[in-house]
Design a protein around this motif. Structure first.
Motif: not given
Length: 436
Positions: A302-317
């Protein structure tokens, strides 16, 4: 519509029928890893295979995949010749739901390193994400990957995008001048998506590397982008490139230390820093997108999208950073529900945020489970690293073709006519009977 990806199976059988000496690169992940282990140096294999501390997070990634099981549906009117493999990313239709995840120091795997992986991805039509820790300068990878030709062929075509385009992964430097220089170079070279890795501001505790004291970066491996960056050379090398002909081992060592301190400084950026990246990379309307990689919680999504991210990459490396963490697939479903909810804000481009997943994908079934749980695309990591080690460009191409064929066949046989028909209705948790 392109030929079904599952035709690769027919290609294998027919090729062997025509030439009895022909056998494909192994299509088994277990065999692929074992063959790569035998070919690579112990240091290179351990670097790719290893994870943080007890390696329980990597195990959790595998366990999370097995916790979900597919419930096939019959008599669904599926036709492989019309199977729709396409997906929508950032408001554009891509030919497949696969993405090449960034892996650094590919020069230790094959002499052609990132260039080979890029060419293979371009041929198959899968977006290629170049690591900041590349063995080849970003300009060279973009030029030799074949992306410019792919763009020319795609110009004027409506509808589906082949997917043959370069993305750039950023280990966020502590020096904003270096960040600006890297992003300017990436934009000029045609990279379309900026993938910002959030979880590697310090290296995790990795016993496989530590026990043999292996750190490729100290010898300058994986640092090509900074070693040829004009701002880095001027500010940190007294204007003398560590790539020059008369450079000494100490010159390379000192430059490598500077790189490590910039890319892995030991202190994390904060949410307040994200507007700077948006400013440096450009607006979504210009076609430049930003994805934040390493998200594992709904709150951070949610914070990423509010900050203007166009996408979320769910990953733990791939389990390489935080030991004892949850399997990445376990984090996907709640984040996907949020991203698709009415309460989720749209991106600045007016689109639903794009959701990408990786960590633990080894087979078509693994990719299918991630897509069923809400991912728009799935990142491929270790499998292509091992394929690169075994066969270079051709090895990666065969791996991608095999995984796409596996995904298509598995999904079709489970009763879906395309990627868009996948959903949680096709899955049950191990031992669950309510949906059967």
């Amino acid at each position: 519509m392109s030929a079904p990806r599952s035709h690769y199976m027919r290609e294998i059988f027919v090729s062997h029928l025509q030439d009895a000496s022909y056998l494909p690169q192994t299509t088994s992940y277990v065999a692929l890893e074992e063959q790569a282990r035998k070919k690579l140096t112990p240091e290179a294999y351990g670097y790719v295979a290893g994870s943080a501390s007890s390696e329980n997070t990597n195990k959790s990634n595998m366990d999370a995949m097995q916790d979900w099981q597919i419930v096939p549906r019959m008599l669904a009117g599926v036709d492989l010749d019309n199977f729709d493999m396409s997906t929508t990313l950032f408001g554009r239709k891509f030919a497949t739901p696969f993405v090449i995840s960034p892996i650094g120091v590919q020069g230790q795997l094959h002499v052609d390193s990132d260039r080979a992986t890029a060419r293979a991805a371009c041929k198959v039509g899968v977006p290629f994400t170049l690591s900041s820790a590349t063995s080849t300068p970003l300009e060279v990878v973009a030029q030799e990957g074949g992306f410019a030709k792919a763009r020319e062929e795609a110009e004027g075509c409506d509808g589906e995008v082949s997917g043959a385009e370069p993305w750039f992964q950023l280990y966020w430097p502590s020096d904003d001048d270096i960040t600006r220089s890297l992003l300017d170079r990436a934009k000029k070279s045609g990279y379309k998506v900026l993938v910002v890795t959030l979880d590697t501001w310090s290296l995790g505790w990795r016993p496989r590397d530590l026990d043999i004291a292996y750190n490729p970066f100290l010898k300058g491996n994986g640092l090509a982008n900074l070693f040829c960056d004009p701002v880095f050379v001027e500010k940190y090398c007294e204007g003398k490139s560590p790539l020059r002909k008369d450079t000494t081992e100490d010159d390379v060592f000192q430059a490598a230390l500077a790189c490590i301190s910039l890319l892995s400084p030991g202190n994390s950026r904060s949410w307040a820093d994200l507007p700077l990246l948006r400013e440096l990379w450009g607006a979504s309307a210009d076609g430049h997108k930003i994805v934040l990689k390493g998200i594992q919680s709904v709150t951070d999504a949610a914070r990423a999208i509010e900050a203007g991210a166009d996408g979320i990459w769910v990953s733990n490396h791939g389990g390489r950073q935080v030991d004892g963490a949850l399997g990445s697939l376990s984090a996907l479903a709640p984040i996907a529900r949020y991203v698709r909810s009415s309460g989720c804000a749209l991106t600045r481009g007016g689109e639903r945020p794009t959701l990408i997943f990786d960590s633990g994908v080894r087979t078509g079934a693994d990719a299918m489970k991630a897509l069923c749980l809400g991912a728009d695309a799935v990142g491929i990591g270790r499998p292509y690293a091992y394929a690169l080690a075994l066969g270079g460009e051709q090895g990666v191409e065969c791996l991608l073709k095999a995984m796409l064929a596996d995904l298509e066949l598995n999904t079709a046989l489970a009763g879906c006519r395309g990627v868009k028909e996948m959903g949680s209705h096709l899955l049950v948790r191990r031992g669950e009977e309510s949906k059967l």
